[in-house]
Motif scaffolding. Sequence first.
Motif, mmCIF file in Angstrom:
data_model
loop_
_atom_site.group_PDB
_atom_site.id
_atom_site.type_symbol
_atom_site.label_atom_id
_atom_site.label_comp_id
_atom_site.label_asym_id
_atom_site.label_seq_id
_atom_site.Cartn_x
_atom_site.Cartn_y
_atom_site.Cartn_z
ATOM 1 N N GLN A 47 0.880 -1.209 -0.084
ATOM 2 C CA GLN A 47 -0.057 0.008 0.049
ATOM 3 C C GLN A 47 0.811 1.221 0.125
ATOM 4 O O GLN A 47 2.079 1.099 0.808
ATOM 5 N N ILE A 48 0.268 2.214 -0.565
ATOM 6 C CA ILE A 48 0.832 3.668 -0.830
ATOM 7 C C ILE A 48 0.025 4.620 -0.181
ATOM 8 O O ILE A 48 -1.167 4.534 -1.047
ATOM 9 N N SER A 49 0.102 5.450 0.669
ATOM 10 C CA SER A 49 -0.995 6.155 1.412
ATOM 11 C C SER A 49 -0.158 7.620 1.327
ATOM 12 O O SER A 49 0.932 7.800 1.710
ATOM 13 N N LEU A 50 -1.356 8.402 0.947
ATOM 14 C CA LEU A 50 -0.713 9.965 1.308
ATOM 15 C C LEU A 50 -1.453 10.715 2.465
ATOM 16 O O LEU A 50 -2.633 10.268 2.901
ATOM 17 N N GLU A 62 -3.722 11.052 8.827
ATOM 18 C CA GLU A 62 -4.658 12.112 8.277
ATOM 19 C C GLU A 62 -4.596 11.703 6.936
ATOM 20 O O GLU A 62 -3.888 12.467 6.230
ATOM 21 N N PRO A 63 -5.463 10.775 6.251
ATOM 22 C CA PRO A 63 -5.164 10.496 4.701
ATOM 23 C C PRO A 63 -5.715 11.690 4.175
ATOM 24 O O PRO A 63 -6.634 12.429 4.510
ATOM 25 N N ALA A 64 -5.088 12.091 2.987
ATOM 26 C CA ALA A 64 -5.469 13.086 2.217
ATOM 27 C C ALA A 64 -4.818 13.165 0.750
ATOM 28 O O ALA A 64 -3.881 12.384 0.518
ATOM 29 N N ALA A 75 4.109 10.495 1.898
ATOM 30 C CA ALA A 75 3.780 9.216 1.487
ATOM 31 C C ALA A 75 4.279 8.017 2.446
ATOM 32 O O ALA A 75 5.481 8.150 3.095
ATOM 33 N N SER A 76 3.374 7.140 2.742
ATOM 34 C CA SER A 76 3.845 5.995 3.638
ATOM 35 C C SER A 76 3.688 4.795 2.816
ATOM 36 O O SER A 76 2.532 4.434 2.205
ATOM 37 N N VAL A 77 4.709 4.099 2.812
ATOM 38 C CA VAL A 77 4.861 2.821 1.896
ATOM 39 C C VAL A 77 4.825 1.519 2.873
ATOM 40 O O VAL A 77 5.630 1.452 3.720
ATOM 41 N N ALA A 78 3.556 0.830 2.886
ATOM 42 C CA ALA A 78 3.452 -0.389 3.654
ATOM 43 C C ALA A 78 4.074 -1.733 2.724
ATOM 44 O O ALA A 78 3.789 -1.775 1.569
ATOM 45 N N THR A 79 4.940 -2.175 3.600
ATOM 46 C CA THR A 79 5.478 -3.687 3.013
ATOM 47 C C THR A 79 5.326 -4.570 3.946
ATOM 48 O O THR A 79 4.812 -4.442 4.890
ATOM 49 N N GLU A 145 -1.661 10.159 -6.785
ATOM 50 C CA GLU A 145 -1.452 11.284 -7.391
ATOM 51 C C GLU A 145 -2.116 12.361 -6.283
ATOM 52 O O GLU A 145 -2.925 11.907 -5.342
ATOM 53 N N LEU A 146 -1.679 13.581 -6.154
ATOM 54 C CA LEU A 146 -2.234 14.457 -5.132
ATOM 55 C C LEU A 146 -2.314 15.906 -5.799
ATOM 56 O O LEU A 146 -1.693 16.045 -6.858
#
Length: 149
Positions: A47-50, A62-64, A75-79, A145-146
């Motif tokens: 997962q890649i979260s912003l 705080e996702p955005a 950006a948080s990269v879950a492995t 994208e953001l």
Amino acid sequence: MKRFACAALLLAFAAAGVASCKKAETPAPPVAAAPPVSAPLPVQVVQISLGKSLNADKSIAEPASSFAPTDKLIASVATQGSAPSATLTARWTYQDGQTVNESSKSIAPTGPANTEFTLEKPDGWPAGKYRVEVLLNGVSAGKRELVVQ
């Protein structure tokens, strides 16, 4: 005597019949095989979260996908999986494909983990569309994208 001969003959046939019969063998119960030893899964991006802030485990608090010009871009990269060594790279680009920033981090995961990439610009980000692409060992693992408004 005839009776004795007949009885002896019957006895001989019976003995021969018993000798020729094989005792039915009961198959041995199967030996329980040891469960297969599974090799550790290789590391992969799941997962890649912003967002605008992080939790203690480096996941997004705080996702955005929309940011103000003075916000931190995170950006948080879950492995998951494991590897003695792997490299995560975050490549941030502006709407025309211009590279804004590229940074790499070496990881040695042994299970689920999060790795963060943060960009700050005190004088503010230009408005527009941005993209972060995450690479694992040089291979694209996903994009997000953001928008800065």
